[in-house]
Each structure stands twice: as C-alpha cells, then as structure tokens.
Design an enzyme around this catalytic site. Structure first.
Site, short mmCIF file in Angstrom:
data_model
loop_
_atom_site.label_atom_id
_atom_site.label_comp_id
_atom_site.label_asym_id
_atom_site.label_seq_id
_atom_site.Cartn_x
_atom_site.Cartn_y
_atom_site.Cartn_z
N TYR A 86 -1.93 -0.39 -13.24
CA TYR A 86 -2.20 -1.43 -14.24
C TYR A 86 -2.53 -0.82 -15.60
O TYR A 86 -2.32 -1.45 -16.64
CB TYR A 86 -3.39 -2.29 -13.82
CG TYR A 86 -3.05 -3.50 -12.98
CD1 TYR A 86 -2.38 -3.38 -11.77
CD2 TYR A 86 -3.43 -4.77 -13.39
CE1 TYR A 86 -2.10 -4.50 -11.00
CE2 TYR A 86 -3.15 -5.89 -12.62
CZ TYR A 86 -2.48 -5.75 -11.43
OH TYR A 86 -2.21 -6.86 -10.68
N LYS A 120 -1.59 4.54 0.24
CA LYS A 120 -0.19 4.82 0.56
C LYS A 120 -0.03 6.34 0.48
O LYS A 120 0.85 6.86 -0.22
CB LYS A 120 0.73 4.06 -0.41
CG LYS A 120 2.21 4.07 -0.03
CD LYS A 120 2.55 3.25 1.21
CE LYS A 120 4.00 3.47 1.60
NZ LYS A 120 4.36 2.81 2.89
N ASP A 174 1.10 -1.00 3.84
CA ASP A 174 2.07 -1.86 4.53
C ASP A 174 1.50 -2.31 5.88
O ASP A 174 1.59 -3.47 6.27
CB ASP A 174 3.43 -1.16 4.68
CG ASP A 174 3.34 0.27 5.18
OD1 ASP A 174 2.22 0.83 5.25
OD2 ASP A 174 4.40 0.84 5.52
N ASP A 193 -4.71 -6.41 -5.58
CA ASP A 193 -4.17 -7.66 -6.12
C ASP A 193 -3.36 -8.37 -5.04
O ASP A 193 -3.54 -9.57 -4.79
CB ASP A 193 -3.28 -7.33 -7.34
CG ASP A 193 -2.64 -8.56 -7.94
OD1 ASP A 193 -3.35 -9.58 -8.09
OD2 ASP A 193 -1.43 -8.52 -8.24
N ASP A 239 -4.55 -11.82 -2.40
CA ASP A 239 -3.81 -13.09 -2.31
C ASP A 239 -3.46 -13.38 -0.85
O ASP A 239 -3.57 -14.51 -0.38
CB ASP A 239 -2.50 -13.02 -3.11
CG ASP A 239 -2.64 -13.66 -4.49
OD1 ASP A 239 -3.71 -13.51 -5.10
OD2 ASP A 239 -1.67 -14.30 -4.95
C1 IPM Z 1 -5.61 -11.43 -10.42
C2 IPM Z 1 -4.41 -11.80 -11.24
C3 IPM Z 1 -4.32 -10.84 -12.42
C4 IPM Z 1 -4.11 -9.45 -11.87
C5 IPM Z 1 -3.25 -11.18 -13.48
C6 IPM Z 1 -3.41 -12.59 -14.01
C7 IPM Z 1 -3.25 -10.19 -14.60
O1 IPM Z 1 -3.27 -11.79 -10.46
O2 IPM Z 1 -6.72 -11.42 -10.96
O3 IPM Z 1 -5.44 -11.14 -9.23
O4 IPM Z 1 -2.97 -9.05 -11.59
O5 IPM Z 1 -5.10 -8.74 -11.71
MG MG Z 2 -3.62 -11.54 -8.39
#
Ligand code: IPM
Ligand code: MG
Length: 355
Positions: free
Chosen positions: A135, A190, A222, A246, A250
C-alpha cells in the site's frame, strides 16, 4: 474528550449520524467537530483530505470515520481519489495497528452463508498492519507511453516493503492482544514466494520469544483464506500485513452474517485512534435508509474503550446492540424469516432505547 467526526461518502453520513445519536445518549461530555473527507471533500475543496480535516483529526483524541469512495471518482488521478483520504489519515497519524474483530452474535447465526455449527460462538480478532506493505511501497507507478500518456502505459508496478520496526511492533500488538484472549496467534504470510513475507515470518518468530505463554503458528495466506471458511473457529488472533489483512478481514466479516456488523479500530503508539466500520461507502444503497449502522455504533464503542478510556460506556453500547438483536430488530442485510425489518435510523433509535 475531543472527537473528529468524518462521515465521508455514500452511506457514511447515514451510519455516522446513528453512532452520534448513541454517543449523545451516554451521560458523557464530548467535544465533537465534523469535517468533510473523501469524495465529499474533493467536491467542496478539490482534495479528498484537505489540510483542515487532517489538522482536526491530528488534534483530536479520536476520529469517528464513516466511509469514502464512489465510482464517479474512478477517473481522477490517484492522489485525488477518495480512498487517498483514509490512507493519508492512517499514514499521517501513524495508525499502524488495525483491529478487526469478527464476532458471530448467536442471534445472527442464520444470517451467515456458512452452516450455523461452523460459526456459532465465533470470535476472531484480525490484526492488520496498516501503514506499510504494498500500500505504501516505493517506487510505484506506470511506465508511460512515449507520448507521455498514462493510458498507453506498457508497465505498472507497486513495491511490497516492510521494515524491521514495522513488523516488530505489530507482532508485539498481536501477542499482547492474544494474552487477553485465548493466547493463540496465527501469523499469515506468503513466505513460500515473497521475500517480504519470509522477513515478516522470521521477525514474528523472533518477537515470539518474548511471549512464551502465547502459542504461535504460521500460515500461508492462500491456506488462511481457505481455513477461514473451512474451520474458522480454529483461529484466535490473526496477524498479517496490510494487503492480506484487507482481503482476509472482508472474508472474515461474512462469517459473522454481514459486513454491516463489523467495527474496526486503527491505533497509533499513543492510543490515538481512528474508528470506522470495516465496510465501505456502498454507493448503491446510499440514501435509501437501509444501511446497517451497527458496525459504526460498535466502532464508537471501540473508540470509548481504546482512545477515551471509557470501558463502562463501551460495554453499555455493546450490551445495547445485543439487546436490540435479541429483540429481533434487523436492518435489511441481517434480516431473516421471523425477524422485524427496520431502517437505518430506526436501528439507531432502538440502540438508544436499549441503552
Ligand atoms: C479498508 C478499505 C480501504 C483499504 C480502502 C478504502 C482504501 O478497503 O479499510 O479495508 O484498502 O484499506
Ligand atoms: Mg478493505
């Protein structure tokens, strides 16, 4: 206690409004100041993170953040896109430790796409490093075409990079957190392919020597992605880099029934923090009054706990959320047969009433 309120874009304004309602219902005194961020700030000031917004955030004890982003900004140069606001806040405030708990409330066990027995009682803490990795790697860019245009570029690159102090400090955060839980850390990497993550793995192993009471295992990303849906309850604390964190957070959020339930905290070394739901700005449902404000309300509880030293108030909010779920009240994302579907603001009101 000074709180910077940055609602942002999309559903951000709706869900933050509900969290504020809940904070105001507590018998505590806060100074709150609101500012524009993300696409909303770009529209008003030509920049997603105006100097005044950054200054307000830096001078506050905590930031309550909604969400940023909308497809309509996709064609902007990268430094002007809404997402740069959250990345800029993380970097400038040094918010390196991102806590993303994934807890399955037993009332929502049927809202998940996984079988109830796999997720009943689930309580995972994902700790994502937030200010390093690909990032923020340098160099980055696109090799432009001979006429200087990006559109015709032949190559693009982002570099993955970590420094020793960055890995050491997040490893310590993970081991300390595990001590207050079930004393197990899974470090996700990884290392079979990437130098950066062999380095990560080696350092986490070194730091572990200071925490002999905590069990450590290493897992490739993975495999971790697979194990999260196969046997999620095997995890206690998961620590990983910015990019893998990230993605895995999710994934983990859906174990709980809805990403609309997941709060998060991003802390720096002095416990100043930014609190936001784990989900995004969801422009497709913005303005419809159907977004789930609970992730933001639970983020406000984390804010009280970590940055404002108000543990009792944090627990009151969490208990109120549990009560509302037990009453069968649901926003659309967590609705199921036999429960009552309510709007974003009705959910905020219900939490206030439960308080
Ligand atoms: C998160 C989001 C952010 C990230 C984006 C909006 C930059 O997906 O906070 O998980 O990738 O960190
Ligand atoms: Mg995110």
């Amino acid at each position: 206690m000074k709180i910077a309120v940055l609602p942002g874009d999309g559903i951000g304004t709706e869900i933050v409004a509900e969290a504020i309602k809940v904070l105001k219902a507590l018998d505590l005194r806060f100074e709150m100041e609101t500012a524009l961020v993300g696409g909303a700030a770009y529209d008003a000031h030509g920049h997603p993170l105006p100097e005044s917004t950054l200054k307000l955030a830096m001078q506050s004890d905590a930031v309550l953040f909604g969400a940023v982003g909308d497809w309509k900004y996709d064609s902007l140069d990268r430094p002007l896109r809404p997402e740069q606001a959250i990345l800029g806040l993380r970097k400038n405030m040094g918010l390196f430790a991102n806590f993303r708990p994934a807890i399955c409330y037993h009332e929502l066990v049927n809202a998940s796409s996984l079988k109830p027995e796999l997720i009943a009682g689930l309580d995972i803490l994902i700790i994502r490093e937030l200010t390093g990795d690909i990032y923020f790697g340098q160099p980055r860019g696109r090799r432009v075409s001979p006429d200087g245009a990006f559109a015709g570029a032949e190559e693009a690159f982002d570099t993955m990079r970590y420094t020793r102090p960055e890995v050491e400090r997040i490893a310590r955060v993970a081991f300390e957190a595990a001590r207050k839980r079930h004393k197990r850390v899974t470090s996700v990497d990884k290392a079979n392919v990437l130098e950066t993550f062999q380095f990560w793995k080696d350092i986490v192993t070194e730091v572990h020597k200071d925490y002999p009471d905590v069990a450590l295992d290493h897992m490739y990303v993975d495999n971790a992605a697979m194990q999260l849906v196969k046997e999620p309850k095997r995890f206690d604390v998961v620590v990983t880099g910015n990019m893998f964190g990230d993605i895995l957070s999710d994934e983990a959020s859906m174990l709980t029934g809805s990403i609309g339930m997941l709060p998060s905290a991003s802390l720096n070394a002095s416990r100043q923090g930014l609190y936001e739901p784990s989900h995004g700005s969801a422009p497709d449902i913005a303005g419809k009054g159907i977004a789930n404000p609970l992730a933001t309300i639970l983020s406000a509880a984390m804010m009280l706990r970590f940055s404002l030293d108000q543990e009792a108030a944090a627990q009151r909010i969490e208990a109120a959320v549990k009560k509302v779920l037990a009453q069968g009240l649901r926003t659309a994302d967590i609705f199921s047969e036999g429960t009552q579907r309510i709007s974003t603001s009705q959910m905020g009101d219900a939490v206030v009433k439960a308080l």
